[in-house]
Every structure is written in C-alpha cells, then in structure tokens.
Design a protein around this motif. Sequence first.
Motif, PDB file in Angstrom:
ATOM      1  N   THR A 288       0.877  -1.185   0.000  1.00 44.80           N
ATOM      2  CA  THR A 288       0.000   0.000   0.000  1.00 44.80           C
ATOM      3  C   THR A 288       0.910   1.230   0.000  1.00 44.80           C
ATOM      4  O   THR A 288       2.097   1.117  -0.286  1.00 44.80           O
ATOM      5  CB  THR A 288      -0.909   0.008   1.245  1.00 44.80           C
ATOM      6  N   PRO A 301      -3.774   7.397  -2.450  1.00 44.97           N
ATOM      7  CA  PRO A 301      -4.324   6.315  -3.287  1.00 44.97           C
ATOM      8  C   PRO A 301      -3.710   6.267  -4.681  1.00 44.97           C
ATOM      9  O   PRO A 301      -3.633   5.194  -5.286  1.00 44.97           O
ATOM     10  CB  PRO A 301      -5.821   6.644  -3.351  1.00 44.97           C
ATOM     11  N   CYS A 304      -1.064   3.742  -4.737  1.00 49.88           N
ATOM     12  CA  CYS A 304      -1.348   2.491  -4.016  1.00 49.88           C
ATOM     13  C   CYS A 304      -1.931   1.426  -4.962  1.00 49.88           C
ATOM     14  O   CYS A 304      -2.971   1.648  -5.588  1.00 49.88           O
ATOM     15  CB  CYS A 304      -2.337   2.788  -2.890  1.00 49.88           C
ATOM     16  N   PHE A 307      -5.632   0.569  -4.471  1.00 50.57           N
ATOM     17  CA  PHE A 307      -6.597   1.498  -5.078  1.00 50.57           C
ATOM     18  C   PHE A 307      -6.700   1.258  -6.593  1.00 50.57           C
ATOM     19  O   PHE A 307      -7.790   1.315  -7.161  1.00 50.57           O
ATOM     20  CB  PHE A 307      -6.207   2.949  -4.779  1.00 50.57           C
ATOM     21  N   GLU A 324     -11.258   6.878  -2.100  1.00 50.97           N
ATOM     22  CA  GLU A 324     -10.200   7.864  -2.357  1.00 50.97           C
ATOM     23  C   GLU A 324     -10.247   8.990  -1.306  1.00 50.97           C
ATOM     24  O   GLU A 324      -9.226   9.333  -0.699  1.00 50.97           O
ATOM     25  CB  GLU A 324     -10.379   8.441  -3.771  1.00 50.97           C
ATOM     26  N   CYS A 327      -9.391   7.628   2.241  1.00 46.28           N
ATOM     27  CA  CYS A 327      -7.968   7.277   2.364  1.00 46.28           C
ATOM     28  C   CYS A 327      -7.157   8.555   2.586  1.00 46.28           C
ATOM     29  O   CYS A 327      -6.348   8.641   3.504  1.00 46.28           O
ATOM     30  CB  CYS A 327      -7.515   6.541   1.107  1.00 46.28           C
ATOM     31  N   CYS A 337      -9.714  -1.534   3.832  1.00 39.45           N
ATOM     32  CA  CYS A 337      -9.743  -1.249   2.392  1.00 39.45           C
ATOM     33  C   CYS A 337      -9.472  -2.534   1.595  1.00 39.45           C
ATOM     34  O   CYS A 337     -10.128  -2.808   0.586  1.00 39.45           O
ATOM     35  CB  CYS A 337      -8.679  -0.192   2.108  1.00 39.45           C
TER      36      CYS A 337
END
Length: 395
Positions: A288, A301, A304, A307, A324, A327, A337
Amino acid sequence: MRVVSGMRPTGRLHLGHYFGVIRNWVQLQEEHECFFFIADWHALTTAYKNTKELRKNIIEVMIDWLALGLRPNKSVLFIQSLVKEHAELCLLFGMLTPKSWLELNPTYKDLKYNLLKLSDLEKDFKEKLRDKIENILNLIPFNIHNPDKFREHLLENLTETLIEALFEGEIEPEILKKLNVSKRDFYETDTFGFLGYPVLQTADILIYKGEAVPVGEDQLPHIEFSREIARRFNKLYGKVFPEPKALLTETPKIPGTDGRKMSKSYGNAVFFSDTKEEVERKVMKMFTDPQKLRKNDPGRPEICPVFAWHKLFTKEKELIDGIEIDCKAGKLGCVECKRLLLSHVEAFLEPIRERRRELEQRINEIEDIFYANSKRAREVAKSTMEEVKKAMNLP
Ligand code: SF4
C-alpha cells in the motif's frame, strides 16, 4: 474485419493477461471474425531448452481462455504448430526479409543490450572517455562556439561507436569476462529463431490475410514490420496480402500485488487457478502507500496498488470516490480497504474458478475443440498458400 492475434503458452494465466489482452479479445469476437492462437512455436524462440512443461502449459491456456469467455463458435481458437502453413510461409518470407530489418527490431536490440549489460558498459565508457575528450579539445586549433555542447556531442558519439562495435560481435573474451557475461549464455540465447521471430509473427498474421492486430503502443514496430513484408511481397510477386493495421487498444494496467508490473517471475500475480484462500492471502499482503502506517494517517491512493485494483474491481463509482476521499482524509485503514477489495475480487473470480473446475473435468473434449478449430484455421491457411505459391511460380 479479420482480426488475428496469439499468446505464448508460458503457464497459468493471471489477472494481467485478462486485463491486458483477453478482455479485449472477448469484445472483439462479438464484432469481428477473429483468429486467436496459442503460439507454441513462439514460446520456443526463447525457451527452447526446456520443453517439459509445454504441453501442460498449452492445456492451461485452453482452459483459461474458455473460462474467461472466448468462444470456439465465435472465434477460431487454435494451436499454431498444428497449422504447418505458418512455418511454410515464414520460410518464404525469410527469403525476402533483409537481415538489417531484423537486427534493428527494438525487442531484439533490447534483449541483446540487456544480455550484454551494455548500459553498464556505456556508463563505464563515458567516464573513461571524458578525460580523453578534454585532450582532444585542447588539440583543436580553432575556437569552438559552444564547447560544452561540442564535448557532450563528441562523448555521445564516441561511446555509441564503441558500443556498436561490441554489438556487432567484436567481443573479446576478456571484455565478456569483465562484463560478467558467459559467452555460452549469450550465444545460446542469441539464436536464428529469436532473431527471426518477427518473420514468424508476420506469417502468423498474413497466412489468414489478417487485416487488424490488437496491440499495445509498444508493439507498433512489430505491425510495421509485417506491413513492410506484405508490401515487399506484393511488389515482387503481385498483390496477395493486405497490409495489416494495428488495432490500438487502451488496456488498463493492473499492477502486481507489490506495485510492479504483474508477472509470474516477480511472484506478484493472482492466477485464475488460485484458490480462494490463496487469493485472500495475496490480497491481504498487498503493498500500500508506505507512508500510511496507521488508519488515521492520510494516504496517497494514486500510488497504491490496492486502489488501482479497486478501480478495476469495484463496480460503483461512488464507492471508489469514497475510498479515495477517506484514504486521503485518514478515515479508512488499509486492512479494511483490502477486505472490501477482496470481496469484489472474489465476486469476479469465483464464477471463473467455477467454470475452470468444470472445464478441468473435460480436458479431452477441450483438446478436441482446439484440434477441430486448428483444422478450420488450416483450411484458410492452405488456400492462402495456394495463392502464394502461384504468385511465386512454385509447384
Ligand atoms: S486505505 Fe486503501 S487506498 Fe489508501 S493506502 Fe490504504 S490500501 Fe491504499
């Protein structure tokens, strides 16, 4: 429009194959006449030494293709090596392909470049040449308008000349030793088959008079190569082949679980044959944003991979937007998540897994389907070869 494309049987398929290739093929088969083949001869261009797994890999690809939605009644799904005409046309194209076209092929150059670790050597050369260039500049009996630019230009060109000399095979054993390259490894990979694979690829397309080939931007030079061969053949012997066009497709990139390109060799892929437990383990271990250590740390995100996967597997746009925002605001933890993502990935994978289980019980029947389709492909290929032979005055 007739569409032709192939895939090398390198083992079980993963999500990267689906989002990069198969999803597009499934759509294409609804609108066009499609020929999709398992490119087993192409697999040999680099992996000719170890063919133990080849048959098994071909079967894996057959199962995955059918489980993912390719339909033998909509597309001609076949095995390249069962249609010998690919090889016959490849041989004839080889006669009219200048060697320089192959040597300039970017993929071939890249591989050779990597094998010889030429980028390391390039840096090394530049360092060593820098001093020498100062000496050369001191010897020049006139003023140079822009000495810095001139110096860089000279350095680039001299380095390139030295690299080219190595590239062309002027490789002394001591240099190879210094580069830590085994001469045997280098020359065993640098084969006639690998050099000539664009010719085989051209034969694969033109044997069906393929008009379009679905590719990504990086493969455009390959299609250009096929167009050049088609043009050359038509000019020499009369028009037989269409000039195939690239069907440029925007395929979303799915990163691997560690954020790099998804690849079996990186160990970061999720396979369609993975069990539910394996997928859970892989998703929950995904990389992440490294700066988000606790739930209330604000995350990024955009960097990541979790995402990036949400954007592909989470259907509701509002939910993706919410992830989004939360986060970034530090209102969503990575574990939560990932749990949410896992439920969406599973909703996608479970029906495919189910189809795979069912197809695995019918291997013989599936092989028959691919063999029958290969016969269908061969009928078209034979008729093209008749035209080719007539045009070239071959008996
Ligand atoms: S909350 Fe989700 S999107 Fe944000 S960093 Fe964690 S896993 Fe990635």
